[in-house]
Design a protein around this motif. Structure first.
Motif, PDB file in Angstrom:
ATOM      1  N   GLU A  71       0.834  -1.213   0.000  1.00 43.06           N
ATOM      2  CA  GLU A  71       0.000   0.000   0.000  1.00 43.06           C
ATOM      3  C   GLU A  71       0.859   1.250   0.000  1.00 43.06           C
ATOM      4  O   GLU A  71       0.562   2.229  -0.696  1.00 43.06           O
ATOM      5  N   LEU A  72       1.945   1.205   0.787  1.00 40.28           N
ATOM      6  CA  LEU A  72       2.813   2.382   0.870  1.00 40.28           C
ATOM      7  C   LEU A  72       3.550   2.635  -0.442  1.00 40.28           C
ATOM      8  O   LEU A  72       3.861   3.779  -0.777  1.00 40.28           O
ATOM      9  N   ARG A  73       3.851   1.542  -1.158  1.00 42.53           N
ATOM     10  CA  ARG A  73       4.548   1.717  -2.448  1.00 42.53           C
ATOM     11  C   ARG A  73       3.637   2.330  -3.495  1.00 42.53           C
ATOM     12  O   ARG A  73       4.090   2.906  -4.472  1.00 42.53           O
ATOM     13  N   GLY A  74       2.324   2.144  -3.311  1.00 43.74           N
ATOM     14  CA  GLY A  74       1.384   2.630  -4.305  1.00 43.74           C
ATOM     15  C   GLY A  74       1.415   1.748  -5.546  1.00 43.74           C
ATOM     16  O   GLY A  74       1.809   0.574  -5.506  1.00 43.74           O
ATOM     17  N   GLY A  75       0.989   2.262  -6.694  1.00 42.74           N
ATOM     18  CA  GLY A  75       1.040   1.489  -7.941  1.00 42.74           C
ATOM     19  C   GLY A  75      -0.307   1.039  -8.430  1.00 42.74           C
ATOM     20  O   GLY A  75      -0.403   0.360  -9.461  1.00 42.74           O
ATOM     21  N   GLY A  76      -1.356   1.323  -7.690  1.00 43.63           N
ATOM     22  CA  GLY A  76      -2.690   1.023  -8.188  1.00 43.63           C
ATOM     23  C   GLY A  76      -3.175  -0.364  -7.881  1.00 43.63           C
ATOM     24  O   GLY A  76      -2.564  -1.126  -7.108  1.00 43.63           O
ATOM     25  N   ALA A  77      -4.283  -0.722  -8.540  1.00 41.76           N
ATOM     26  CA  ALA A  77      -4.973  -1.983  -8.248  1.00 41.76           C
ATOM     27  C   ALA A  77      -4.146  -3.198  -8.636  1.00 41.76           C
ATOM     28  O   ALA A  77      -4.211  -4.242  -7.990  1.00 41.76           O
ATOM     29  N   ASP A  78      -3.368  -3.080  -9.713  1.00 40.47           N
ATOM     30  CA  ASP A  78      -2.576  -4.231 -10.170  1.00 40.47           C
ATOM     31  C   ASP A  78      -1.540  -4.644  -9.122  1.00 40.47           C
ATOM     32  O   ASP A  78      -1.346  -5.832  -8.846  1.00 40.47           O
ATOM     33  N   VAL A  79      -0.871  -3.664  -8.536  1.00 41.86           N
ATOM     34  CA  VAL A  79       0.138  -3.954  -7.506  1.00 41.86           C
ATOM     35  C   VAL A  79      -0.529  -4.561  -6.274  1.00 41.86           C
ATOM     36  O   VAL A  79      -0.019  -5.519  -5.675  1.00 41.86           O
TER      37      VAL A  79
END
Length: 278
Positions: A71-79
């Motif tokens: 979650e902290l890295r972000g990147g959207g739904a795929d991540v």
């Protein structure tokens, strides 16, 4: 005993050892591990033991940290979806003794020695599950699939016979009843495990313990208590048994007040006299 162990190794069958507590059942697995070079994996059974303690469980703390990091890295739904897919990978699988025994050690290494200690303390349900694993040497983890043993582990089960082990599990195993060692063997064991104990004292202690076992005690002393008693006497500088030494060290060999009272009622002088004649 030697024949039972040989057949268990040759036929790749679990070995069920039954006998009173303290006769050396657990020691058989330890010696086999040292002899074969296989890793000793011990599963201590108790009432209420379940799959998470015996086979595997998921490391929930690390799984939560993994999700939080994603979650902290972000990147959207795929991540996020990728992180969720990784949650139930081997990375987060905590292997307990049964699964580790099925997986075995590194290639080329001897198979592990699995000690299932005091199986009579486990519930019926766990005993049935254990039978299933020992029948096929396989464990199924629903999220990952089935783990099969390429080489079956050496399996030793022990029971103090606090209840009868089910017939189905007994049929799967080779069975051997373990008695207390005879006098000469017990002396040899004491001398091997406690070399600081002089032979004369070792013989007297073994003879006294043998006499105690004939008194119908609630908890007759086992080999471990014999060794402890001999070591305690040696630590006090004793080279021979005498009534005063027995009275002062009785707690190293008898662990119930009623048993100690019964031995005293039988006469410590007579016990020492019998031991010193050995």
């Amino acid at each position: 005993m030697a024949t039972a162990v040989f057949l268990a190794l040759t036929l790749h069958r679990p070995l069920l050892l039954e006998g009173e507590a303290g006769v050396g059942k657990t020691e058989v697995a330890k010696v086999l591990a040292r002899w074969t070079g296989g890793e000793l994996l011990r599963l201590q059974c108790y009432e209420g033991i379940d799959v998470s303690q015996a086979v595997y469980e998921w490391d929930y703390s690390r799984q939560l940290l993994h999700l939080r990091a994603a979650e902290l890295r972000g990147g959207g739904a795929d991540v996020a979806a990728e992180a969720e897919d990784e949650l139930f990978s081997e990375r987060f699988l905590v292997r307990r003794p049964l699964l580790r025994a099925i997986e075995g050690g590194p290639a080329g290494q001897p198979p592990p020695v699995l000690l299932v200690d005091e199986v009579d303390r486990a519930d019926d349900e766990f005993e049935a599950y254990l039978l299933e694993i020992l029948s096929d040497y396989a464990v199924t983890v629903p999220e990952l699939g089935t783990f099969h043993a390429e080489v079956p582990p050496v399996v030793v089960l022990t029971s103090n016979r606090t209840r009868d082990v089910h017939d189905a599990l007994k049929r799967r195993c080779l069975y051997h009843w373990v008695e207390h060692p005879d006098f000469e063997r017990e002396v040899a064991i004491v001398r091997l495990r406690a070399p600081e104990v002089e032979e004369g004292l070792a013989r007297q202690v073994a003879a006294a313990v043998e006499a105690m076992r004939d008194l119908g005690l609630y908890k007759p002393p086992g080999v471990a208590e014999t060794i402890d008693w001999a070591m305690a006497l040696a630590a006090l500088g004793r080279t021979r048994l005498d009534q005063a030494a027995v009275e002062r060290t009785l707690g190293t060999v008898l662990k119930y007040r009623e048993d100690a009272d019964r031995v005293r009622a039988g006469g410590l002088e007579e016990l020492v006299s019998r031991a010193t004649r050995a």
